[in-house]
Write a protein that holds these residues in place. Structure first.
Motif, PDB file in Angstrom:
ATOM      1  N   HIS A   7      69.231  20.515  71.756  1.00  0.00           N
ATOM      2  CA  HIS A   7      68.585  20.803  73.034  1.00  0.00           C
ATOM      3  C   HIS A   7      69.156  22.094  73.615  1.00  0.00           C
ATOM      4  O   HIS A   7      69.938  22.080  74.583  1.00  0.00           O
ATOM      5  N   PRO A   8      68.786  23.242  73.033  1.00  0.00           N
ATOM      6  CA  PRO A   8      69.356  24.513  73.496  1.00  0.00           C
ATOM      7  C   PRO A   8      68.812  24.910  74.870  1.00  0.00           C
ATOM      8  O   PRO A   8      67.729  24.492  75.274  1.00  0.00           O
ATOM      9  N   LEU A   9      69.600  25.704  75.573  1.00  0.00           N
ATOM     10  CA  LEU A   9      69.130  26.278  76.827  1.00  0.00           C
ATOM     11  C   LEU A   9      68.119  27.376  76.534  1.00  0.00           C
ATOM     12  O   LEU A   9      68.183  28.034  75.491  1.00  0.00           O
ATOM     13  N   PRO A  10      67.184  27.612  77.445  1.00  0.00           N
ATOM     14  CA  PRO A  10      66.267  28.736  77.259  1.00  0.00           C
ATOM     15  C   PRO A  10      67.016  30.061  77.352  1.00  0.00           C
ATOM     16  O   PRO A  10      68.104  30.139  77.937  1.00  0.00           O
ATOM     17  N   ALA A  11      66.428  31.080  76.786  1.00  0.00           N
ATOM     18  CA  ALA A  11      67.081  32.396  76.771  1.00  0.00           C
ATOM     19  C   ALA A  11      67.332  32.929  78.177  1.00  0.00           C
ATOM     20  O   ALA A  11      68.298  33.663  78.407  1.00  0.00           O
ATOM     21  N   ASN A  12      66.490  32.547  79.121  1.00  0.00           N
ATOM     22  CA  ASN A  12      66.604  33.042  80.497  1.00  0.00           C
ATOM     23  C   ASN A  12      67.227  32.006  81.430  1.00  0.00           C
ATOM     24  O   ASN A  12      66.929  31.979  82.633  1.00  0.00           O
ATOM     25  N   VAL A  55      69.666  13.841  86.410  1.00  0.00           N
ATOM     26  CA  VAL A  55      68.920  14.814  87.192  1.00  0.00           C
ATOM     27  C   VAL A  55      68.755  16.076  86.349  1.00  0.00           C
ATOM     28  O   VAL A  55      69.739  16.655  85.875  1.00  0.00           O
ATOM     29  N   GLN A  56      67.519  16.497  86.160  1.00  0.00           N
ATOM     30  CA  GLN A  56      67.253  17.680  85.352  1.00  0.00           C
ATOM     31  C   GLN A  56      67.987  18.892  85.911  1.00  0.00           C
ATOM     32  O   GLN A  56      67.858  19.242  87.083  1.00  0.00           O
ATOM     33  N   GLY A  57      68.801  19.537  85.061  1.00  0.00           N
ATOM     34  CA  GLY A  57      69.511  20.736  85.481  1.00  0.00           C
ATOM     35  C   GLY A  57      68.568  21.921  85.579  1.00  0.00           C
ATOM     36  O   GLY A  57      67.680  22.104  84.741  1.00  0.00           O
ATOM     37  N   ALA A  58      68.773  22.742  86.609  1.00  0.00           N
ATOM     38  CA  ALA A  58      67.925  23.919  86.798  1.00  0.00           C
ATOM     39  C   ALA A  58      67.994  24.859  85.603  1.00  0.00           C
ATOM     40  O   ALA A  58      67.030  25.585  85.323  1.00  0.00           O
ATOM     41  N   CYS A  59      69.099  24.838  84.864  1.00  0.00           N
ATOM     42  CA  CYS A  59      69.235  25.731  83.711  1.00  0.00           C
ATOM     43  C   CYS A  59      68.237  25.403  82.602  1.00  0.00           C
ATOM     44  O   CYS A  59      67.879  26.271  81.806  1.00  0.00           O
ATOM     45  N   TYR A  60      67.778  24.144  82.550  1.00  0.00           N
ATOM     46  CA  TYR A  60      66.792  23.760  81.542  1.00  0.00           C
ATOM     47  C   TYR A  60      65.355  24.035  81.984  1.00  0.00           C
ATOM     48  O   TYR A  60      64.427  23.948  81.165  1.00  0.00           O
TER      49      TYR A  60
END
Length: 285
Positions: free
Chosen positions: A36-41, A69-74
């Motif tokens: 589950h990688p983080l998006p590039a941005n 809680v969904q992290g804003a980074c995702y």
């Protein structure tokens, strides 16, 4: 979607969260990044904190249920959260980040897999903003599912959002004690305005972020704030650890200490049972 459709959709997934046992109502998971990688941005890049670590922590603390809680980074990628919910046999619930234009089928799938709320971010460093039209449109989308909305922002912005959103009738949960500054106490106009909102039957308070409102370990000043809020809404108060405590500039809090702190704030066993067991079981049913 009718009420019957919502019930049928929820019944297609795993067991409902049981009513017994302690709830940790505010956690995040990040990774494993190979799956589950983080998006590039990504708006921030936290260290890995997979569900397996959270689950082990909860087992050690005697916590039976959790809320992811969904992290804003995702951003809009909920794969880590939904995969974790799928593996939890209904003992965990989720809070998503959505746009008003989200497809109905996707909402129904999230509900069936354990999502029970959305988060409205007001913190500018996390990309949040006050946009009344957008926020009301999101509430319209979640109303048929009986979901609630978390409001995450500082006191001034939370009060402004509540002015618009509270009359809508959807349940609103205030994150991290409205990010008040514990050193300011509880006797000033903005806090008094917040108290009036908190007295409304659809407004809940999350007694989380005790470290965030003090800038360190939970303190007597944070307890004063929490007790005032708890006195106003004892049947609408819940607790969360905020594991793994992203985006802080002080030593990472100890979750056992945070749990002991909220028990001390509650003051007696029955109040603690409401905050840690009964209230969240009702909210996240």
């Amino acid at each position: 979607m009718t009420d019957q459709d919502v019930v049928a959709t929820g019944a297609t997934h795993a067991t409902r969260a049981a009513s017994g046992g302690i709830w940790d109502c505010h956690t995040h998971i990040f990774g494993p990044y190979a799956q589950h990688p983080l998006p590039a941005n990504a708006i921030y890049s936290p260290p890995p904190a997979p569900f397996s670590e959270l689950h082990a922590l909860h087992a050690g603390l005697g916590v039976a249920h959790g809320v992811l809680v969904q992290g804003a980074c995702y951003g809009d990628d909920h794969s880590a959260l939904l995969t974790a919910l799928d593996s939890s046999a209904g003992t965990y619930r989720g809070v998503a980040l959505i746009d008003p234009q989200i497809e109905e089928a996707r909402l129904a799938d999230m509900h069936a897999r354990g999502v029970r709320g959305i988060r409205l971010g007001l913190m500018s460093h996390l990309g949040g903003r006050i946009d009344p039209g957008r926020m009301l449109a999101i509430l319209d989308r979640i109303r048929p599912y009986g979901w609630h909305a978390l409001l995450h922002g500082e006191l001034k912005d939370v009060n402004g959002a509540l002015e618009t959103l509270a009359p809508h009738g959807v349940t609103l949960v205030i994150d991290h004690m409205a990010r008040v500054k514990a050193a300011d106490g509880v006797d000033y106009p903005a806090f008094a305005a917040f108290e009036r909102f908190l007295a409304l039957p659809n407004v809940w308070i999350k007694l989380s972020g005790a470290d965030r409102i003090t800038g360190g370990a939970p303190s007597d000043a944070a307890a004063v704030v929490a007790r005032r809020m708890l006195d106003i809404a004892p049947g609408r108060a819940i607790w969360g650890s905020d594991w793994p405590h992203p985006n802080i500039a002080y030593p990472r809090p100890d979750e056992a200490q945070l749990l002991a702190w909220v028990r001390a704030v509650c003051g007696d066993a029955d109040t603690a049972a409401s905050v840690l067991v009964r209230n969240p079981a009702r909210l996240y049913a």
